[in-house]
Design a protein around this motif. Structure first.
Motif, PDB file in Angstrom:
ATOM      1  N   LEU A 294     -46.137 -41.640  41.109  1.00  4.69           N
ATOM      2  CA  LEU A 294     -45.155 -42.116  40.130  1.00  4.69           C
ATOM      3  C   LEU A 294     -45.565 -41.698  38.717  1.00  4.69           C
ATOM      4  CD1 LEU A 294     -42.679 -43.813  39.399  1.00  4.69           C
ATOM      5  CD2 LEU A 294     -44.154 -45.829  39.388  1.00  4.69           C
ATOM      6  N   LEU A 295     -46.841 -41.822  38.410  1.00  2.00           N
ATOM      7  CA  LEU A 295     -47.333 -41.428  37.085  1.00  2.00           C
ATOM      8  C   LEU A 295     -47.166 -39.928  36.868  1.00  2.00           C
ATOM      9  CD1 LEU A 295     -48.727 -42.227  34.448  1.00  2.00           C
ATOM     10  CD2 LEU A 295     -50.924 -41.906  35.614  1.00  2.00           C
ATOM     11  N   ASN A 296     -47.465 -39.120  37.909  1.00  2.00           N
ATOM     12  CA  ASN A 296     -47.293 -37.664  37.805  1.00  2.00           C
ATOM     13  C   ASN A 296     -45.838 -37.301  37.514  1.00  2.00           C
ATOM     14  OD1 ASN A 296     -49.856 -36.595  38.056  1.00  2.00           O
ATOM     15  ND2 ASN A 296     -49.808 -36.589  40.278  1.00  2.00           N
ATOM     16  N   LEU A 297     -44.911 -37.934  38.242  1.00  2.00           N
ATOM     17  CA  LEU A 297     -43.492 -37.653  38.042  1.00  2.00           C
ATOM     18  C   LEU A 297     -43.062 -38.046  36.629  1.00  2.00           C
ATOM     19  CD1 LEU A 297     -41.980 -38.825  41.452  1.00  2.00           C
ATOM     20  CD2 LEU A 297     -42.423 -36.488  40.705  1.00  2.00           C
ATOM     21  N   ALA A 298     -43.559 -39.187  36.160  1.00  2.00           N
ATOM     22  CA  ALA A 298     -43.201 -39.645  34.820  1.00  2.00           C
ATOM     23  C   ALA A 298     -43.732 -38.695  33.753  1.00  2.00           C
ATOM     24  CB  ALA A 298     -43.735 -41.057  34.598  1.00  2.00           C
ATOM     25  N   ILE A 299     -44.958 -38.215  33.920  1.00  6.62           N
ATOM     26  CA  ILE A 299     -45.544 -37.292  32.944  1.00  6.62           C
ATOM     27  C   ILE A 299     -44.804 -35.965  32.953  1.00  6.62           C
ATOM     28  CG2 ILE A 299     -47.617 -35.950  32.427  1.00  6.62           C
ATOM     29  CD1 ILE A 299     -49.261 -38.397  33.296  1.00  6.62           C
ATOM     30  N   ASN A 300     -44.444 -35.475  34.141  1.00  8.46           N
ATOM     31  CA  ASN A 300     -43.637 -34.253  34.221  1.00  8.46           C
ATOM     32  C   ASN A 300     -42.320 -34.431  33.483  1.00  8.46           C
ATOM     33  OD1 ASN A 300     -45.370 -32.683  35.623  1.00  8.46           O
ATOM     34  ND2 ASN A 300     -44.144 -32.486  37.455  1.00  8.46           N
ATOM     35  N   ALA A 301     -41.689 -35.603  33.681  1.00 13.50           N
ATOM     36  CA  ALA A 301     -40.417 -35.880  33.011  1.00 13.50           C
ATOM     37  C   ALA A 301     -40.604 -35.932  31.496  1.00 13.50           C
ATOM     38  CB  ALA A 301     -39.841 -37.198  33.524  1.00 13.50           C
ATOM     39  N   ARG A 302     -41.695 -36.540  31.058  1.00 16.88           N
ATOM     40  CA  ARG A 302     -41.989 -36.598  29.613  1.00 16.88           C
ATOM     41  C   ARG A 302     -42.096 -35.196  29.018  1.00 16.88           C
ATOM     42  NH1 ARG A 302     -47.970 -37.796  28.257  1.00 16.88           N
ATOM     43  NH2 ARG A 302     -47.982 -35.640  29.029  1.00 16.88           N
ATOM     44  N   ASP A 303     -42.799 -34.305  29.736  1.00 17.51           N
ATOM     45  CA  ASP A 303     -42.987 -32.943  29.231  1.00 17.51           C
ATOM     46  C   ASP A 303     -41.671 -32.187  29.173  1.00 17.51           C
ATOM     47  OD1 ASP A 303     -45.645 -33.534  29.057  1.00 17.51           O
ATOM     48  OD2 ASP A 303     -46.213 -32.494  30.905  1.00 17.51           O
ATOM     49  N   ALA A 304     -40.695 -32.611  30.014  1.00 13.89           N
ATOM     50  CA  ALA A 304     -39.381 -31.956  30.008  1.00 13.89           C
ATOM     51  C   ALA A 304     -38.466 -32.527  28.931  1.00 13.89           C
ATOM     52  CB  ALA A 304     -38.714 -32.116  31.379  1.00 13.89           C
ATOM     53  N   MET A 305     -38.946 -33.573  28.212  1.00 13.33           N
ATOM     54  CA  MET A 305     -38.156 -34.187  27.131  1.00 13.33           C
ATOM     55  C   MET A 305     -38.964 -34.156  25.827  1.00 13.33           C
ATOM     56  SD  MET A 305     -36.383 -37.444  29.129  1.00 13.33           S
ATOM     57  CE  MET A 305     -37.921 -38.137  29.773  1.00 13.33           C
ATOM     58  N   PRO A 306     -39.234 -32.969  25.278  1.00 15.40           N
ATOM     59  CA  PRO A 306     -40.092 -32.865  24.080  1.00 15.40           C
ATOM     60  C   PRO A 306     -39.518 -33.580  22.868  1.00 15.40           C
ATOM     61  CG  PRO A 306     -38.969 -30.783  24.524  1.00 15.40           C
ATOM     62  CD  PRO A 306     -38.726 -31.649  25.699  1.00 15.40           C
ATOM     63  N   ASP A 307     -38.201 -33.742  22.831  1.00 16.43           N
ATOM     64  CA  ASP A 307     -37.568 -34.430  21.704  1.00 16.43           C
ATOM     65  C   ASP A 307     -37.218 -35.868  22.033  1.00 16.43           C
ATOM     66  OD1 ASP A 307     -37.655 -32.055  20.201  1.00 16.43           O
ATOM     67  OD2 ASP A 307     -35.795 -31.354  21.136  1.00 16.43           O
ATOM     68  N   GLY A 308     -37.769 -36.385  23.130  1.00  9.96           N
ATOM     69  CA  GLY A 308     -37.463 -37.749  23.531  1.00  9.96           C
ATOM     70  C   GLY A 308     -36.310 -37.802  24.518  1.00  9.96           C
ATOM     71  N   GLY A 309     -36.124 -38.954  25.116  1.00 13.16           N
ATOM     72  CA  GLY A 309     -35.053 -39.099  26.093  1.00 13.16           C
ATOM     73  C   GLY A 309     -35.232 -40.373  26.893  1.00 13.16           C
ATOM     74  N   THR A 310     -34.564 -40.417  28.040  1.00 13.93           N
ATOM     75  CA  THR A 310     -34.589 -41.607  28.884  1.00 13.93           C
ATOM     76  C   THR A 310     -35.124 -41.259  30.263  1.00 13.93           C
ATOM     77  OG1 THR A 310     -32.690 -42.559  27.726  1.00 13.93           O
ATOM     78  CG2 THR A 310     -33.211 -43.460  29.895  1.00 13.93           C
ATOM     79  N   LEU A 311     -36.056 -42.067  30.740  1.00 13.26           N
ATOM     80  CA  LEU A 311     -36.592 -41.939  32.091  1.00 13.26           C
ATOM     81  C   LEU A 311     -36.081 -43.131  32.894  1.00 13.26           C
ATOM     82  CD1 LEU A 311     -38.720 -40.423  33.965  1.00 13.26           C
ATOM     83  CD2 LEU A 311     -40.245 -42.295  33.369  1.00 13.26           C
ATOM     84  N   THR A 312     -35.395 -42.867  33.996  1.00 12.05           N
ATOM     85  CA  THR A 312     -34.836 -43.932  34.823  1.00 12.05           C
ATOM     86  C   THR A 312     -35.509 -43.933  36.184  1.00 12.05           C
ATOM     87  OG1 THR A 312     -32.697 -43.687  33.719  1.00 12.05           O
ATOM     88  CG2 THR A 312     -32.728 -44.917  35.792  1.00 12.05           C
ATOM     89  N   ILE A 313     -36.063 -45.087  36.558  1.00 11.46           N
ATOM     90  CA  ILE A 313     -36.713 -45.243  37.856  1.00 11.46           C
ATOM     91  C   ILE A 313     -35.816 -46.135  38.717  1.00 11.46           C
ATOM     92  CG2 ILE A 313     -38.777 -46.003  39.073  1.00 11.46           C
ATOM     93  CD1 ILE A 313     -40.314 -45.655  36.449  1.00 11.46           C
ATOM     94  N   THR A 314     -35.432 -45.623  39.888  1.00 10.40           N
ATOM     95  CA  THR A 314     -34.469 -46.310  40.746  1.00 10.40           C
ATOM     96  C   THR A 314     -35.049 -46.514  42.128  1.00 10.40           C
ATOM     97  OG1 THR A 314     -32.699 -45.172  39.558  1.00 10.40           O
ATOM     98  CG2 THR A 314     -32.083 -46.265  41.594  1.00 10.40           C
TER      99      THR A 314
END
Length: 536
Positions: A294-314
């Motif tokens: 879960l942490l790996n997926l979240a970090i990958n998502a963070r790197d894909a949003m360099p200007d910020g964004g929303t991460l949704t866990i379902t």
């Protein structure tokens, strides 16, 4: 028309005498005759009775026979028209009638047999045309049916092809993982031996140090060594060679417990949203490794949003039978093109700049989830973000089945232990620590030395490394038990392939390197306190 019924002929003529003669002759020839005096009346009669043949005079009081014929052929092309005339008998008249659509042209007066023969000839043409129309309809139906069959076959073919491509893709991915696993497996054994000595000695230094500075330095080094241990475990996990400690895990609780860690890891520019279905069943998973995924997926998502964004866990059920449980991590980032999606799970593949990523994150997630009996799927579109969905096995247990970590084991009571390990540092660590906590410890650096020492030591427990030069640990234990059938055994190993270990060791106790001294103490005490040992 039913057999035995008379064929109906419509006789259209405004002159009663001529109409009478034609009707009489047709009746005599076996036809049923209906009559009309005008063009308009003729059209109404055709609409009502649908006669197969119309005997049509050219000269009518309201509409010319040519116009009536043209209208009939436009609206009822199956009706046969025999045009007749006593006035318009020239060649050009006959041509005009035929051009208007008449099937034949007969000059009046005609002999009764000639009139009957002309109508019978038209009826033969009508039957042939009916047969052709029926054949065409049948052929059209067959063509439509065959076309539908071919379309269905093509759809199935496109599907049986899609499925094959999926299977081939999964096979290729598995082969990649196996290749990386083979590459890392041999290195892992030596690396884990090294880490066992480092972690064990640092743990002892940390516990015994009296100077705060030494304690702090040992603590820092210990944490670094533990990170190295976790890195090895992660590297082996995606190759599916390391056995996972699966249990029944509350997925929603795991996410809520990890929420603060995710917040700290992703930073203030990322908003984390959770959509957790309260009915989500427990899953079969390794709690720690699933948290790492879960942490790996979240970090990958963070790197894909360099200007910020929303991460949704379902979370939620993944199929109607509740056999699968879904965990998805969705971002609003840059997304991935199809060629990147195709390689996303490849070990060491990364689109990040040099030094920014190892390319092991998604590979590790893939390997862990597949090893836990699940699957991973990526949906992404450039500019619209990415969603990674894990499909996990549902646990039949409603609560966690694994007990909390056991407390530190009791100290030894002078039991005799024979430690067998070819690595000098690891062997020395185990011998020193076990001696300190009350055991009588003897050591051997290979299997033959251990077997030679056994007769004089008469050990109450053998601690043995699985992977050693020459004879492996399982073979040494078999030989030792030939002398002491009930000899308890504790295997230790940094070897990567859990399946090979289980095949060789059966259900014997096993401690994976690197381990902490407290874990060794607990495993030794458990092995000694067991009522009987397991057969190999």
């Amino acid at each position: 028309m039913n057999a035995g019924e008379k064929i109906v002929v419509l006789n259209v003529d405004d002159l009663e005498a001529q109409r009478y003669v034609k009707t009489r002759d047709l009746n005599a020839a076996g036809f049923a005759v209906i009559e009309a005096q005008t063009g308009a009346e003729a059209l109404r009669m055709i609409e009502q009775h649908k006669p197969p043949v119309v005997l049509l005079d050219v000269q009518l009081p309201d509409i010319s026979g040519f116009e009536v014929c043209a209208f009939i052929k436009t609206k009822w092309p199956e009706v046969m028209v025999l045009q007749t005339s006593a006035t318009f008998t020239e060649t050009e008249d006959r041509v005009s009638g035929l051009n208007a659509g008449a099937d034949s042209y007969l000059v009046q007066p005609a002999e009764p047999v000639e009139l009957a023969a002309a109508i019978n000839a038209l009826l033969r043409v009508r039957r042939s045309e009916d047969a052709l129309r029926s054949l065409n309809a049948t052929l059209d139906k067959q063509v439509r049916e065959r076309t539908e069959e071919l379309e269905q076959a093509n759809r199935k073919l496109r599907q049986e092809v899609t499925q094959r491509q999926k299977v081939e893709s999964e096979l290729l991915q598995a082969q990649k993982m196996e290749a990386v696993g083979q590459l890392t497996g041999g290195l892992a054994h030596d690396f884990n031996n090294l880490l066992t000595a480092v972690v064990g000695n640092l743990d002892l230094i940390r516990a015994r140090a009296t100077e705060p500075r030494i304690t702090r330095l040992a603590e820092n080094a210990f944490k670094a060594a533990e990170r190295g241990s976790k890195l090895t475990a992660q590297l082996l996990a995606f190759s599916r060679t390391q056995k996972l400690a699966t249990e029944s895990v509350d997925l929603n609780r795991l996410i809520l417990d990890a929420f603060e860690l995710l917040n700290q890891s992703l930073g203030a520019s990322i908003t984390i949203k959770t959509e957790l279905d309260a009915r989500t069943p427990f899953v079969v998973a390794d709690h720690n490794q699933l948290e790492v995924s879960l942490l790996n997926l979240a970090i990958n998502a963070r790197d894909a949003m360099p200007d910020g964004g929303t991460l949704t866990i379902t979370t939620g059920c993944d199929d109607p039978d509740n056999r699968r449980v879904m965990l998805s991590v969705t971002d609003t980032g840059t997304g991935m093109p199809p060629d990147v999606i195709a390689r996303a799970f490849d070990p060491f593949f990364t689109t990040k700049p040099a030094g920014r990523g190892t390319g092991l994150g998604l590979s590790q997630v893939y390997g862990l989830v597949r090893q836990m009996g699940g699957d991973v799927d990526i949906k992404s579109e450039v500019g619209k973000g990415t969603s990674v969905r894990l499909s996990l096995r549902r646990s039949i247990a409603s609560t966690e089945t694994t007990a909390e970590a056991q407390a530190a084991a009791e100290n030894g009571h002078a039991e005799r232990i024979l430690v067998v390990d070819d690595d000098h540092d690891v062997r020395g660590l185990m011998t020193s620590f076990l001696s300190e906590i009350g055991y009588v410890v003897h050591e051997a650096d290979h299997g033959n030395a251990a077997l030679a020492m056994q007769t004089t030591v008469n050990p109450q427990l053998m601690i043995i490394d699985f992977s050693m030069p020459g004879t492996n640990g399982a073979e040494v234990v078999k030989a030792a038990r030939a002398v002491q059938p009930s000899l308890p055994v504790l295997f230790v190993s940094g070897y990567a392939d859990s399946a090979a270990l289980e095949a060789a060791m059966g259900s014997a106790p096993f401690l994976r390197k690197p381990f902490r001294p407290a874990e060794l103490a607990s495993a030794v005490r458990s092995a000694l306190d067991a009522d009987s040992s397991d057969d190999l």
